[in-house]
Design a protein around this motif. Structure first.
Motif, PDB file in Angstrom:
ATOM      1  N   ALA A  26       0.829  -1.222   0.000  1.00 15.04           N
ATOM      2  CA  ALA A  26       0.000   0.000   0.000  1.00 15.04           C
ATOM      3  C   ALA A  26       0.854   1.258   0.000  1.00 15.04           C
ATOM      4  O   ALA A  26       0.627   2.197   0.770  1.00 15.04           O
ATOM      5  CB  ALA A  26      -0.964  -0.001   1.173  1.00 15.04           C
ATOM      6  N   TRP A  27       1.882   1.285  -0.866  1.00 18.55           N
ATOM      7  CA  TRP A  27       2.728   2.468  -0.993  1.00 18.55           C
ATOM      8  C   TRP A  27       1.936   3.617  -1.599  1.00 18.55           C
ATOM      9  O   TRP A  27       1.168   3.439  -2.540  1.00 18.55           O
ATOM     10  CB  TRP A  27       3.919   2.185  -1.894  1.00 18.55           C
ATOM     11  N   ASP A  28       2.153   4.822  -1.071  1.00 16.51           N
ATOM     12  CA  ASP A  28       1.519   6.013  -1.621  1.00 16.51           C
ATOM     13  C   ASP A  28       2.323   6.508  -2.816  1.00 16.51           C
ATOM     14  O   ASP A  28       3.552   6.552  -2.778  1.00 16.51           O
ATOM     15  CB  ASP A  28       1.463   7.130  -0.578  1.00 16.51           C
ATOM     16  N   VAL A  29       1.612   6.873  -3.875  1.00 15.60           N
ATOM     17  CA  VAL A  29       2.245   7.467  -5.051  1.00 15.60           C
ATOM     18  C   VAL A  29       1.480   8.740  -5.370  1.00 15.60           C
ATOM     19  O   VAL A  29       0.255   8.725  -5.519  1.00 15.60           O
ATOM     20  CB  VAL A  29       2.227   6.504  -6.259  1.00 15.60           C
ATOM     21  N   VAL A  30       2.219   9.852  -5.455  1.00 14.56           N
ATOM     22  CA  VAL A  30       1.619  11.142  -5.776  1.00 14.56           C
ATOM     23  C   VAL A  30       2.332  11.687  -7.010  1.00 14.56           C
ATOM     24  O   VAL A  30       3.554  11.805  -7.032  1.00 14.56           O
ATOM     25  CB  VAL A  30       1.738  12.129  -4.597  1.00 14.56           C
ATOM     26  N   VAL A  31       1.548  11.998  -8.038  1.00 13.58           N
ATOM     27  CA  VAL A  31       2.096  12.539  -9.277  1.00 13.58           C
ATOM     28  C   VAL A  31       1.484  13.910  -9.498  1.00 13.58           C
ATOM     29  O   VAL A  31       0.265  14.035  -9.662  1.00 13.58           O
ATOM     30  CB  VAL A  31       1.794  11.616 -10.479  1.00 13.58           C
ATOM     31  N   ASN A  32       2.331  14.922  -9.453  1.00 17.13           N
ATOM     32  CA  ASN A  32       1.889  16.298  -9.686  1.00 17.13           C
ATOM     33  C   ASN A  32       0.730  16.684  -8.755  1.00 17.13           C
ATOM     34  O   ASN A  32      -0.226  17.323  -9.168  1.00 17.13           O
ATOM     35  CB  ASN A  32       1.499  16.485 -11.151  1.00 17.13           C
ATOM     36  N   VAL A  34      -1.484  14.725  -7.415  1.00 13.40           N
ATOM     37  CA  VAL A  34      -2.632  13.825  -7.508  1.00 13.40           C
ATOM     38  C   VAL A  34      -2.222  12.466  -6.953  1.00 13.40           C
ATOM     39  O   VAL A  34      -1.250  11.866  -7.403  1.00 13.40           O
ATOM     40  CB  VAL A  34      -3.116  13.682  -8.972  1.00 13.40           C
ATOM     41  N   SER A  35      -2.983  11.969  -5.989  1.00 13.61           N
ATOM     42  CA  SER A  35      -2.710  10.669  -5.399  1.00 13.61           C
ATOM     43  C   SER A  35      -3.241   9.559  -6.308  1.00 13.61           C
ATOM     44  O   SER A  35      -4.410   9.572  -6.691  1.00 13.61           O
ATOM     45  CB  SER A  35      -3.365  10.579  -4.024  1.00 13.61           C
ATOM     46  N   ILE A  36      -2.376   8.607  -6.636  1.00 10.01           N
ATOM     47  CA  ILE A  36      -2.765   7.483  -7.489  1.00 10.01           C
ATOM     48  C   ILE A  36      -3.305   6.375  -6.580  1.00 10.01           C
ATOM     49  O   ILE A  36      -2.627   5.949  -5.652  1.00 10.01           O
ATOM     50  CB  ILE A  36      -1.560   6.950  -8.303  1.00 10.01           C
ATOM     51  N   PRO A  37      -4.533   5.900  -6.836  1.00  8.90           N
ATOM     52  CA  PRO A  37      -5.109   4.882  -5.957  1.00  8.90           C
ATOM     53  C   PRO A  37      -4.330   3.564  -6.011  1.00  8.90           C
ATOM     54  O   PRO A  37      -3.766   3.198  -7.040  1.00  8.90           O
ATOM     55  CB  PRO A  37      -6.530   4.690  -6.488  1.00  8.90           C
ATOM     56  N   VAL A  38      -4.322   2.845  -4.897  1.00 12.37           N
ATOM     57  CA  VAL A  38      -3.572   1.591  -4.797  1.00 12.37           C
ATOM     58  C   VAL A  38      -4.190   0.524  -5.699  1.00 12.37           C
ATOM     59  O   VAL A  38      -3.479  -0.306  -6.258  1.00 12.37           O
ATOM     60  CB  VAL A  38      -3.517   1.128  -3.329  1.00 12.37           C
ATOM     61  N   TRP A  39      -5.514   0.546  -5.871  1.00  7.99           N
ATOM     62  CA  TRP A  39      -6.154  -0.483  -6.694  1.00  7.99           C
ATOM     63  C   TRP A  39      -5.669  -0.443  -8.144  1.00  7.99           C
ATOM     64  O   TRP A  39      -5.708  -1.460  -8.847  1.00  7.99           O
ATOM     65  CB  TRP A  39      -7.676  -0.380  -6.652  1.00  7.99           C
ATOM     66  N   SER A  40      -5.183   0.712  -8.596  1.00  9.86           N
ATOM     67  CA  SER A  40      -4.683   0.795  -9.967  1.00  9.86           C
ATOM     68  C   SER A  40      -3.422  -0.054 -10.154  1.00  9.86           C
ATOM     69  O   SER A  40      -3.146  -0.518 -11.264  1.00  9.86           O
ATOM     70  CB  SER A  40      -4.427   2.249 -10.356  1.00  9.86           C
ATOM     71  N   SER A  41      -2.677  -0.286  -9.080  1.00  9.19           N
ATOM     72  CA  SER A  41      -1.506  -1.152  -9.166  1.00  9.19           C
ATOM     73  C   SER A  41      -1.913  -2.608  -9.378  1.00  9.19           C
ATOM     74  O   SER A  41      -1.216  -3.353 -10.060  1.00  9.19           O
ATOM     75  CB  SER A  41      -0.655  -1.046  -7.910  1.00  9.19           C
ATOM     76  N   ALA A  42      -3.021  -3.017  -8.790  1.00  6.38           N
ATOM     77  CA  ALA A  42      -3.506  -4.381  -9.018  1.00  6.38           C
ATOM     78  C   ALA A  42      -3.871  -4.562 -10.486  1.00  6.38           C
ATOM     79  O   ALA A  42      -3.529  -5.578 -11.107  1.00  6.38           O
ATOM     80  CB  ALA A  42      -4.707  -4.668  -8.126  1.00  6.38           C
ATOM     81  N   LEU A  43      -4.525  -3.577 -11.049  1.00 10.51           N
ATOM     82  CA  LEU A  43      -4.894  -3.624 -12.467  1.00 10.51           C
ATOM     83  C   LEU A  43      -3.651  -3.629 -13.352  1.00 10.51           C
ATOM     84  O   LEU A  43      -3.540  -4.428 -14.282  1.00 10.51           O
ATOM     85  CB  LEU A  43      -5.792  -2.427 -12.807  1.00 10.51           C
ATOM     86  N   ALA A  44      -2.681  -2.775 -13.028  1.00 10.46           N
ATOM     87  CA  ALA A  44      -1.442  -2.716 -13.804  1.00 10.46           C
ATOM     88  C   ALA A  44      -0.658  -4.021 -13.678  1.00 10.46           C
ATOM     89  O   ALA A  44      -0.048  -4.489 -14.649  1.00 10.46           O
ATOM     90  CB  ALA A  44      -0.587  -1.540 -13.331  1.00 10.46           C
ATOM     91  N   CYS A  45      -0.683  -4.639 -12.506  1.00  8.71           N
ATOM     92  CA  CYS A  45       0.001  -5.916 -12.292  1.00  8.71           C
ATOM     93  C   CYS A  45      -0.593  -6.996 -13.187  1.00  8.71           C
ATOM     94  O   CYS A  45       0.139  -7.751 -13.826  1.00  8.71           O
ATOM     95  CB  CYS A  45      -0.107  -6.316 -10.822  1.00  8.71           C
ATOM     96  N   VAL A  46      -1.892  -7.054 -13.250  1.00  5.70           N
ATOM     97  CA  VAL A  46      -2.551  -8.069 -14.079  1.00  5.70           C
ATOM     98  C   VAL A  46      -2.262  -7.834 -15.558  1.00  5.70           C
ATOM     99  O   VAL A  46      -1.912  -8.765 -16.291  1.00  5.70           O
ATOM    100  CB  VAL A  46      -4.072  -8.085 -13.806  1.00  5.70           C
ATOM    101  N   ILE A  47      -2.371  -6.602 -16.008  1.00  4.13           N
ATOM    102  CA  ILE A  47      -2.167  -6.293 -17.430  1.00  4.13           C
ATOM    103  C   ILE A  47      -0.738  -6.584 -17.860  1.00  4.13           C
ATOM    104  O   ILE A  47      -0.504  -7.244 -18.873  1.00  4.13           O
ATOM    105  CB  ILE A  47      -2.554  -4.828 -17.725  1.00  4.13           C
ATOM    106  N   THR A  48       0.238  -6.109 -17.097  1.00  5.26           N
ATOM    107  CA  THR A  48       1.631  -6.343 -17.478  1.00  5.26           C
ATOM    108  C   THR A  48       2.022  -7.807 -17.317  1.00  5.26           C
ATOM    109  O   THR A  48       2.783  -8.345 -18.125  1.00  5.26           O
ATOM    110  CB  THR A  48       2.593  -5.451 -16.671  1.00  5.26           C
ATOM    111  N   GLY A  49       1.491  -8.470 -16.307  1.00  2.44           N
ATOM    112  CA  GLY A  49       1.781  -9.888 -16.108  1.00  2.44           C
ATOM    113  C   GLY A  49       1.233 -10.739 -17.244  1.00  2.44           C
ATOM    114  O   GLY A  49       1.921 -11.626 -17.758  1.00  2.44           O
ATOM    115  N   VAL A  50       0.007 -10.462 -17.645  1.00  2.00           N
ATOM    116  CA  VAL A  50      -0.596 -11.214 -18.757  1.00  2.00           C
ATOM    117  C   VAL A  50       0.172 -10.954 -20.053  1.00  2.00           C
ATOM    118  O   VAL A  50       0.413 -11.884 -20.836  1.00  2.00           O
ATOM    119  CB  VAL A  50      -2.099 -10.852 -18.907  1.00  2.00           C
TER     120      VAL A  50
END
Length: 61
Positions: A26-32, A34-50
């Motif tokens: 549950a690392w916090d990521v802030v870009v400019n 704007v806080s990037i939600p943690v659930w987006s990492s789960a989605l990115a993990c699945v997409i890049t893994g597949v």
């Protein structure tokens, strides 16, 4: 196996693992500001893994 395919497969696998670690820790990521939600990492993990697995299967033919 072509070198670029191997490089892309390894890079996508590493990105997938990093996204999984971010999701589990549950690392916090802030870009400019704007806080990037943690659930987006789960989605990115699945997409890049597949995608990495699809490349791996492609090279086995």
């Amino acid at each position: 196996m072509k070198p670029f395919t191997t490089f892309a497969m390894v890079l996508l696998g590493l990105i997938s693992l990093l996204q999984l670690v971010r999701f589990l820790q549950a690392w916090d990521v802030v870009v400019n500001g704007v806080s990037i939600p943690v659930w987006s990492s789960a989605l990115a993990c699945v997409i890049t893994g597949v995608t990495a697995v699809m490349l791996w299967r492609e090279t086995r033919r």
